[in-house]
Design a protein around this motif. Structure first.
Motif, mmCIF file in Angstrom:
data_model
loop_
_atom_site.group_PDB
_atom_site.id
_atom_site.type_symbol
_atom_site.label_atom_id
_atom_site.label_comp_id
_atom_site.label_asym_id
_atom_site.label_seq_id
_atom_site.Cartn_x
_atom_site.Cartn_y
_atom_site.Cartn_z
ATOM 1 N N ASN A 238 0.846 -1.199 0.000
ATOM 2 C CA ASN A 238 0.000 0.000 0.000
ATOM 3 C C ASN A 238 0.885 1.253 0.000
ATOM 4 O O ASN A 238 1.500 1.598 1.010
ATOM 5 C CB ASN A 238 -0.914 -0.006 1.228
ATOM 6 N N SER A 239 0.950 1.921 -1.128
ATOM 7 C CA SER A 239 1.828 3.090 -1.249
ATOM 8 C C SER A 239 1.394 4.228 -0.325
ATOM 9 O O SER A 239 2.230 5.033 0.104
ATOM 10 C CB SER A 239 1.867 3.572 -2.695
ATOM 11 N N ILE A 240 0.104 4.290 0.009
ATOM 12 C CA ILE A 240 -0.369 5.341 0.924
ATOM 13 C C ILE A 240 0.227 5.136 2.313
ATOM 14 O O ILE A 240 0.649 6.077 2.984
ATOM 15 C CB ILE A 240 -1.908 5.360 0.986
ATOM 16 N N GLU A 245 4.487 6.700 6.347
ATOM 17 C CA GLU A 245 5.731 6.380 7.054
ATOM 18 C C GLU A 245 6.834 7.366 6.652
ATOM 19 O O GLU A 245 7.607 7.825 7.496
ATOM 20 C CB GLU A 245 6.139 4.937 6.722
ATOM 21 N N PHE A 246 6.886 7.683 5.365
ATOM 22 C CA PHE A 246 7.873 8.652 4.875
ATOM 23 C C PHE A 246 7.683 9.996 5.568
ATOM 24 O O PHE A 246 8.640 10.593 6.074
ATOM 25 C CB PHE A 246 7.727 8.808 3.356
ATOM 26 N N MET A 247 6.456 10.463 5.611
ATOM 27 C CA MET A 247 6.172 11.770 6.227
ATOM 28 C C MET A 247 6.536 11.778 7.706
ATOM 29 O O MET A 247 7.059 12.775 8.224
ATOM 30 C CB MET A 247 4.691 12.126 6.044
ATOM 31 N N ALA A 248 6.284 10.670 8.378
ATOM 32 C CA ALA A 248 6.558 10.596 9.819
ATOM 33 C C ALA A 248 8.049 10.605 10.130
ATOM 34 O O ALA A 248 8.448 10.900 11.266
ATOM 35 C CB ALA A 248 5.910 9.344 10.402
ATOM 36 N N LEU A 271 -0.407 16.199 -2.099
ATOM 37 C CA LEU A 271 -0.398 14.751 -1.899
ATOM 38 C C LEU A 271 -1.495 14.149 -2.759
ATOM 39 O O LEU A 271 -2.643 14.602 -2.727
ATOM 40 C CB LEU A 271 -0.620 14.416 -0.420
ATOM 41 N N GLU A 272 -1.136 13.139 -3.515
ATOM 42 C CA GLU A 272 -2.123 12.432 -4.336
ATOM 43 C C GLU A 272 -1.818 10.951 -4.262
ATOM 44 O O GLU A 272 -0.673 10.543 -4.506
ATOM 45 C CB GLU A 272 -2.059 12.923 -5.781
ATOM 46 N N GLY A 273 -2.809 10.142 -3.881
ATOM 47 C CA GLY A 273 -2.460 8.753 -3.679
ATOM 48 C C GLY A 273 -3.559 7.744 -3.896
ATOM 49 O O GLY A 273 -4.750 8.046 -3.819
ATOM 50 N N SER A 274 -3.108 6.530 -4.164
ATOM 51 C CA SER A 274 -3.946 5.340 -4.218
ATOM 52 C C SER A 274 -3.063 4.197 -3.734
ATOM 53 O O SER A 274 -1.884 4.391 -3.436
ATOM 54 C CB SER A 274 -4.436 5.083 -5.648
ATOM 55 N N THR A 278 1.447 6.712 -4.908
ATOM 56 C CA THR A 278 1.253 7.943 -4.137
ATOM 57 C C THR A 278 2.395 8.893 -4.464
ATOM 58 O O THR A 278 3.557 8.489 -4.561
ATOM 59 C CB THR A 278 1.217 7.666 -2.631
ATOM 60 N N THR A 279 2.048 10.152 -4.634
ATOM 61 C CA THR A 279 3.043 11.184 -4.921
ATOM 62 C C THR A 279 2.980 12.268 -3.853
ATOM 63 O O THR A 279 1.894 12.756 -3.518
ATOM 64 C CB THR A 279 2.806 11.820 -6.307
ATOM 65 N N LEU A 280 4.137 12.607 -3.309
ATOM 66 C CA LEU A 280 4.270 13.692 -2.343
ATOM 67 C C LEU A 280 5.091 14.803 -2.982
ATOM 68 O O LEU A 280 6.160 14.539 -3.549
ATOM 69 C CB LEU A 280 4.975 13.213 -1.075
#
Length: 415
Positions: A238-240, A245-248, A271-274, A278-280
Motif C-alpha cells: 500500500n503506497s499510501i 511512514e515517509f512523512m513521519a 499529496l495524491e495517492g492510491s 502515491t506522490t508527495l
C-alpha cells in the motif's frame, strides 16, 4: 509631494486585470492573460515619457529614464512582477477602499461572513487613520506585486514631471511568472544594463531585504501493488501507508507553521495517492546553505532507508534546486543596501532589515550578475482573501524610489 489619488487609480486599474500564473504550464509566460497587463504597461510607459520601451517575446517589459546629469553615475534599476499567485484566485478582483481606517473589523463580504479583523491580523492596528485597500473576500488583491509595479511607474512619472530632481540613467523591468519561480529565468541582464537594481516586492513598510531562502523542490513517487484485500497478506504493497511512514520520518516541527526567522522547513504542499501509487510534493527551504544541503540529503536518505526496508525500489525522489540565498552576492556590494537604508530613514521610516522567508526575482538576478536587494511594496497577507495594502505605504515606497535615484546622483558625483 506625491498625490494619493493617481497612485490609487493606477493600482486599482492594474489589479483588476487577471494575471494569475500557472505552475503546471512550462510555456513562457505560463498564462496568456499576463500579456494583457504587459501590453497596457508598455503603452503607458510610452505615454508618460519613458524611453527605450520594449516588450519582448517572453513578456518582459523594459524601459529607460535617461540621465539628466552632466556627469556619469552608475545605472540603477527597479524591478517588479506582473503576475499574481496561483495560490488563490486573481479573477474578477474587486478592490474595496476604506478611508480613515478606525481600527475596527473590516467586513470584506457580508454575505459570506468574511471579516478582516485586527484581533487576528494585528498589523492592521499600525494603520489607524490611513486609507486601506482590501479585497471583497473572494479573491486575492494582487498587491504582490502590482503595488511594486504601481510604485515604479508612479516614481518614473514623478521624475519626468520634476526635472529639477537630478538622477542618472534608470532602467525598469516588469517580469512575468515570478510567482511560479520563473520570473528571472529569461531576464536579459546584459540588455537591462544596470549596475545594480532593487525589486519592489517586499511586504510591510520599512522592509529592506538582502537575504532569502535557499530553495528546492522534492517530488517523492511511491509505487505500490494492489491485490484483493481479502487475499492481500504478503502480497499487497500500500503506497499510501508507505507515504505516511515517509512523512513521519521527517522532523515534525520543521514545517512552515512552526518556524520563523532563519529557521528552515520541509513543506508538503500536495499529496495524491492510491494503493498503487502515491506522490508527495515538497518544497525545501533554509537560509543556511549547509543546512539546506542536509535537508535535501535527509529526503534522499529516508527514501533509501524505506527502499531497503521493503526490499524494492519502490520510492523515487527527484530534487530540483530553485534559487539560492542572494546574501552571497549582495555582501560584496553592501553600499547598495546602505543607500536604500539611508533613503528609507530620510523618508521618516524605520528600516526593517531582515531575511526573506521566501524568494524573489532579486535572488536569481543576483546570481545572474545583477545584485538586487528587495524593498517594501507595502502590502500584507499576500496570496489570499485577507490581502490588504495601506495607500500611505505605496506613497512612501514611491518616494523611496525617487529618493534612491537622487541619492545615487549625489553620492557618485565626482567619483
Amino acid at each position: 509631494m506625491m498625490q494619493q489619488d493617481p497612485i490609487v487609480d493606477r493600482f486599482i486599474r492594474y489589479v483588476k486585470i487577471d494575471t494569475e500564473s500557472d505552475p503546471n504550464n512550462p510555456e513562457f509566460p505560463s498564462t496568456q492573460k499576463q500579456w494583457t497587463l504587459a501590453k497596457m504597461l508598455a503603452e503607458e510607459l510610452k505615454e508618460i515619457g519613458m524611453q527605450e520601451v520594449d516588450l519582448d517575446k517572453n513578456c518582459y517589459i523594459m524601459a529607460s529614464l535617461p540621465s539628466n546629469l552632466d556627469y556619469k553615475v552608475p545605472v540603477i534599476g527597479f524591478v517588479a512582477h506582473i503576475d499574481t499567485s496561483p495560490d488563490f484566485s486573481g479573477k474578477n478582483v474587486n478592490p474595496q477602499i476604506h478611508p480613515n481606517y478606525d481600527g475596527s473589523d473590516i467586513v470584506l463580504n457580508k454575505a459570506l461572513n468574511i471579516v478582516l479583523s485586527p484581533s487576528y491580523f494585528e498589523s492592521l492596528e499600525r494603520y489607524v487613520g490611513q486609507t486601506i485597500i482590501t479585497t471583497d473576500g473572494t479573491t486575492l488583491l494582487g498587491a504582490d506585486d502590482k503595488a511594486g509595479v504601481t510604485e515604479i511607474v508612479s516614481a518614473m512619472e514623478y521624475l519626468i514631471k520634476h526635472p529639477e530632481i537630478k538622477h542618472g540613467k534608470i532602467r525598469i523591468c516588469f517580469t512575468p511568472d515570478e510567482e511560479v519561480g520563473k520570473g528571472a529565468h529569461l531576464f536579459d541582464v546584459d540588455k537591462f544594463g544596470a549596475d545594480w537594481a532593487y525589486t519592489m516586492d517586499g511586504s510591510e513598510i520599512g522592509e529592506l531585504e538582502y537575504e532569502n531562502f535557499n530553495a528546492a523542490s522534492a517530488s517523492v513517487s511511491i509505487a505500490g501493488k494492489i491485490v484483493h484485500p481479502g487475499y492481500a497478506k504478503g502480497k499487497m504493497i500500500n503506497s499510501i501507508s508507505i507515504a505516511h511512514e515517509f512523512m513521519a520520518m521527517l522532523p515534525a516541527n520543521e514545517v512552515p507553521e512552526q518556524t520563523t526567522g532563519y529557521e528552515g522547513f520541509f513543506h508538503l504542499h500536495h499529496l495524491e495517492g492510491s494503493v498503487e501509487k502515491t506522490t508527495l510534493e515538497y518544497i525545501i527551504r533554509d537560509h543556511d546553505f549547509d543546512l539546506f544541503e542536509k535537508r535535501k540529503y535527509l529526503i534522499q536518505r529516508i527514501a533509501t532507508d524505506l527502499n531497503n526496508k521493503y526490499g524494492n525500489n519502490l520510492i523515487e525522489v527527484t530534487i530540483k534546486d530553485q534559487y539560492f540565498n542572494m546574501k552571497e552576492k549582495i555582501t560584496p556590494v553592501m553600499h547598495i543596501v546602505d543607500i536604500a537604508e539611508a533613503v528609507i530613514k530620510e523618508k521618516g521610516i524605520t528600516p526593517m532589515i531582515k531575511a526573506i522567508r521566501g524568494g524573489t526575482d532579486g535572488s536569481q538576478l543576483s546570481f545572474k550578475g545583477l545584485p538586487c536587494p528587495n524593498i517594501f511594496a507595502g502590502g500584507h497577507n499576500f496570496h489570499g482573501r485577507y490581502e490588504y495594502i495601506p495607500v500611505e505605504s505605496m506613497l512612501k515606497a514611491t518616494e523611496v524610489i525617487v529618493g534612491i535615484a537622487e541619492k545615487v546622483a549625489l553620492e557618485f558625483r565626482g567619483k
